[in-house]
Design a protein around this motif. Structure first.
Motif, PDB file in Angstrom:
ATOM      1  N   GLN A 101       0.817  -1.220   0.000  1.00  9.36           N
ATOM      2  CA  GLN A 101       0.000   0.000   0.000  1.00  9.36           C
ATOM      3  C   GLN A 101       0.851   1.271   0.000  1.00  9.36           C
ATOM      4  O   GLN A 101       0.579   2.227   0.725  1.00  9.36           O
ATOM      5  CB  GLN A 101      -0.955  -0.008   1.197  1.00  9.36           C
ATOM      6  N   GLY A 102       1.865   1.279  -0.855  1.00 14.26           N
ATOM      7  CA  GLY A 102       2.688   2.465  -1.013  1.00 14.26           C
ATOM      8  C   GLY A 102       3.790   2.641   0.003  1.00 14.26           C
ATOM      9  O   GLY A 102       4.485   3.667  -0.008  1.00 14.26           O
ATOM     10  N   LYS A 103       3.987   1.641   0.880  1.00  8.22           N
ATOM     11  CA  LYS A 103       5.035   1.777   1.895  1.00  8.22           C
ATOM     12  C   LYS A 103       6.422   1.628   1.290  1.00  8.22           C
ATOM     13  O   LYS A 103       7.370   2.304   1.724  1.00  8.22           O
ATOM     14  CB  LYS A 103       4.818   0.724   2.989  1.00  8.22           C
ATOM     15  N   LEU A 116      -3.764   3.837  -2.647  1.00  7.25           N
ATOM     16  CA  LEU A 116      -3.939   5.280  -2.507  1.00  7.25           C
ATOM     17  C   LEU A 116      -2.605   5.895  -2.117  1.00  7.25           C
ATOM     18  O   LEU A 116      -1.920   5.399  -1.221  1.00  7.25           O
ATOM     19  CB  LEU A 116      -4.988   5.599  -1.438  1.00  7.25           C
ATOM     20  N   LEU A 117      -2.229   6.973  -2.808  1.00  2.00           N
ATOM     21  CA  LEU A 117      -0.966   7.644  -2.549  1.00  2.00           C
ATOM     22  C   LEU A 117      -1.208   9.042  -2.007  1.00  2.00           C
ATOM     23  O   LEU A 117      -2.193   9.708  -2.368  1.00  2.00           O
ATOM     24  CB  LEU A 117      -0.127   7.736  -3.834  1.00  2.00           C
ATOM     25  N   LEU A 118      -0.298   9.467  -1.181  1.00  2.00           N
ATOM     26  CA  LEU A 118      -0.355  10.821  -0.644  1.00  2.00           C
ATOM     27  C   LEU A 118       0.323  11.794  -1.594  1.00  2.00           C
ATOM     28  O   LEU A 118       1.073  11.411  -2.503  1.00  2.00           O
ATOM     29  CB  LEU A 118       0.327  10.866   0.725  1.00  2.00           C
ATOM     30  N   LYS A 119       0.073  13.068  -1.369  1.00  2.00           N
ATOM     31  CA  LYS A 119       0.676  14.095  -2.221  1.00  2.00           C
ATOM     32  C   LYS A 119       2.185  14.097  -2.101  1.00  2.00           C
ATOM     33  O   LYS A 119       2.902  14.300  -3.098  1.00  2.00           O
ATOM     34  CB  LYS A 119       0.114  15.464  -1.819  1.00  2.00           C
ATOM     35  N   ASP A 120       2.695  13.837  -0.905  1.00  5.15           N
ATOM     36  CA  ASP A 120       4.148  13.824  -0.721  1.00  5.15           C
ATOM     37  C   ASP A 120       4.792  12.676  -1.498  1.00  5.15           C
ATOM     38  O   ASP A 120       5.912  12.817  -2.010  1.00  5.15           O
ATOM     39  CB  ASP A 120       4.480  13.690   0.772  1.00  5.15           C
ATOM     40  N   GLN A 121       4.109  11.541  -1.592  1.00  3.01           N
ATOM     41  CA  GLN A 121       4.664  10.421  -2.341  1.00  3.01           C
ATOM     42  C   GLN A 121       4.747  10.735  -3.837  1.00  3.01           C
ATOM     43  O   GLN A 121       5.719  10.383  -4.511  1.00  3.01           O
ATOM     44  CB  GLN A 121       3.815   9.168  -2.114  1.00  3.01           C
ATOM     45  N   ARG A 167       7.619  13.077  -4.349  1.00  5.08           N
ATOM     46  CA  ARG A 167       8.883  12.352  -4.212  1.00  5.08           C
ATOM     47  C   ARG A 167       9.206  11.582  -5.489  1.00  5.08           C
ATOM     48  O   ARG A 167      10.358  11.579  -5.953  1.00  5.08           O
ATOM     49  CB  ARG A 167       8.775  11.396  -3.024  1.00  5.08           C
TER      50      ARG A 167
END
Length: 454
Positions: A201-203, A241-246, A249
């Motif tokens: 999950q995007g980790k 689902l990804l965050l804006k910071d990801q 990056r």
């Protein structure tokens, strides 16, 4: 043919390695595989190798009528071919959902980004324009086809030369390459796709995933960008689902990777142009390494072995300490005499080998057949019990004879002779049979008298 799924063991191994920031091919998480770009003899033919993923792009052109919506613009057509030669899971003759997705991403990255000036492809407004066709063939699929195909397409477009055209009124003359030098396409920038794979999950994040890593990933994100930090396309697929910071990056990582790839493309174009202008040999055949056996081997890669070296040093140091202590113990060992000609060094003990008595007897019999009928010194001296020797056979005509210890002293044999030369079993059996016959008949064997001579 359906795609071969990974086993549970392979899946767990890959996910565990990614969780420890390790990859099965020895790369770091943000490293690309080895990239090699080569051009053919004809203009517009490009072959790209990214690890074991191979893609070839071929550019062709023809004069066609323009579109009614854009009468002064040329046409760029892009076609992606994924044959079963690249992977058994690809179907011949038509694109799967995965192929349609890749084709759409490449169209947005190259065609809709306006990297090629389509107005320069116009010959006569509203009547004749150049149609540039980009055929991309996937030769081998080992993961990350999008990045490899985008590099091959943009490198082939930069390498292509179209014929020169002369317009005189309504007459159009297309000159052959022998008459006039072909004209290169007007390429404004070099958009390149960079693929990111996400796990857990995007980790965890990887760049340039392989085929096995694509099978276990939760989702991926493709960023098309040029060296001017302009995003040409962006697409996310997968259940995550990804965050804006990801996302920011990934875009920052893509800036660095696109700059490196663009430099490799420009260097390959310069080397090809120098070879053509200087009259040297060029093409795919010249790009192959000479004096080398063509075998399937892994390319050299840099592997971080710092931790392994430290562990090896600790093992060596501990081993040297243990060796020194063992030598000191051996030096301090005392020699104990157990008997004439027998000594003991250090402390003895029972045998630690798991060998049964029957196996030990079989080993002795195989190595020394004569030792099977010998008696030890202790048995001859009477200090150890002597077990009777039983000879048996399958034939009913043979007699069974039991030899006891008293029967072995019928002849005057020394202990040393018995211990060293052994007992003649056949003579002992004959002697035993004679004695039994004499006992049955009632006669006792006479002993020979020995006279002493003075």
């Amino acid at each position: 043919m359906r795609e071969t799924p990974l086993s549970n063991c392979e899946r767990e191994f890959l996910l565990l390695a990614i969780a420890h920031k390790k990859r099965i091919d020895g790369r770091q998480v943000y490293d690309y595989r080895r990239l090699k770009i080569s051009f053919g003899v004809d203009r517009g033919c490009c072959h790209v190798e990214m690890g074991h993923t191979r893609v070839m792009a071929q550019i062709s052109c023809e004069v066609t009528p323009p579109k009614q919506a854009r009468p002064t613009d040329g046409v760029i057509f892009l076609n992606l071919e994924m044959s079963p030669m690249a992977s058994p899971s690809f179907e011949p003759g038509r694109l799967s959902e995965y192929g349609v997705e890749l084709n759409r991403i490449l169209e947005r990255c190259i065609k809709e980004s306006r990297c090629v000036d389509t107005e320069s492809l116009c010959i006569m407004a509203g009547e004749k324009v150049w149609t540039i066709r980009v055929d991309i063939h996937v030769l081998n699929h080992e993961g990350n086809i999008v990045d490899c195909a985008s590099i091959a397409a943009i490198a082939a477009l930069s390498h292509f030369r179209r014929p020169d055209v002369t317009v005189s009124g309504e007459d159009i003359t297309i000159h052959a390459p022998e008459d006039r030098e072909p004209v290169p396409l007007s390429v404004h920038h070099l958009p390149v796709c960079v693929t990111f794979a996400f796990f857990d999950q995007g980790k965890y994040l990887l760049v340039d995933p392989t085929e096995k890593e694509e099978k276990v990933m939760d989702g991926k994100m493709v960023i098309g960008m040029n060296k001017h930090r302009e995003i040409c396309t962006l697409q996310m697929t997968g259940n995550m689902l990804l965050l804006k910071d990801q996302v920011l990056r990934c875009s920052n990582i893509a800036v660095v990777k696109v700059a490196e790839i663009t430099e490799i493309i420009q260097r390959a174009l310069e080397q090809d142009s120098k070879a053509r202008s200087s009259g040297k040999k060029f093409g795919f055949a010249e790009s192959l390494q000479k004096d080398k056996v063509t075998i399937n081997e892994m390319d050299e890669m840099v592997v971080d072995v710092k931790d392994a070296v430290d562990q090896a040093r600790e093992i060596i140091q501990n081993g040297e300490k243990n060796a020194v202590s063992e030598v000191a113990d051996k030096v301090n060992m005392k020699v104990t005499l157990k008997g004439p000609g027998t000594g003991q060094i250090g402390e003895g003990g029972p045998s630690t080998w798991d060998v049964d008595e029957e196996d030990e007897e079989e080993m002795i019999t195989e190595q020394h057949p004569a030792a099977a009928v010998r008696l030890t010194g202790q048995q001859l001296r009477g200090t150890a019990p002597v077990e009777p020797v039983v000879l048996s056979g399958d034939s009913e005509e043979e007699d069974t004879v039991t030899l006891l210890s008293e029967h072995l002293y019928t002849e005057k044999l020394s202990v040393t002779k018995l211990a060293t030369e052994g007992i003649n079993l056949s003579s002992a059996i004959k002697l035993k049979s004679k004695k039994n016959k004499s006992l049955k008949s009632g006669h006792t064997p006479k002993k020979k008298r020995t006279e002493r001579t003075s």
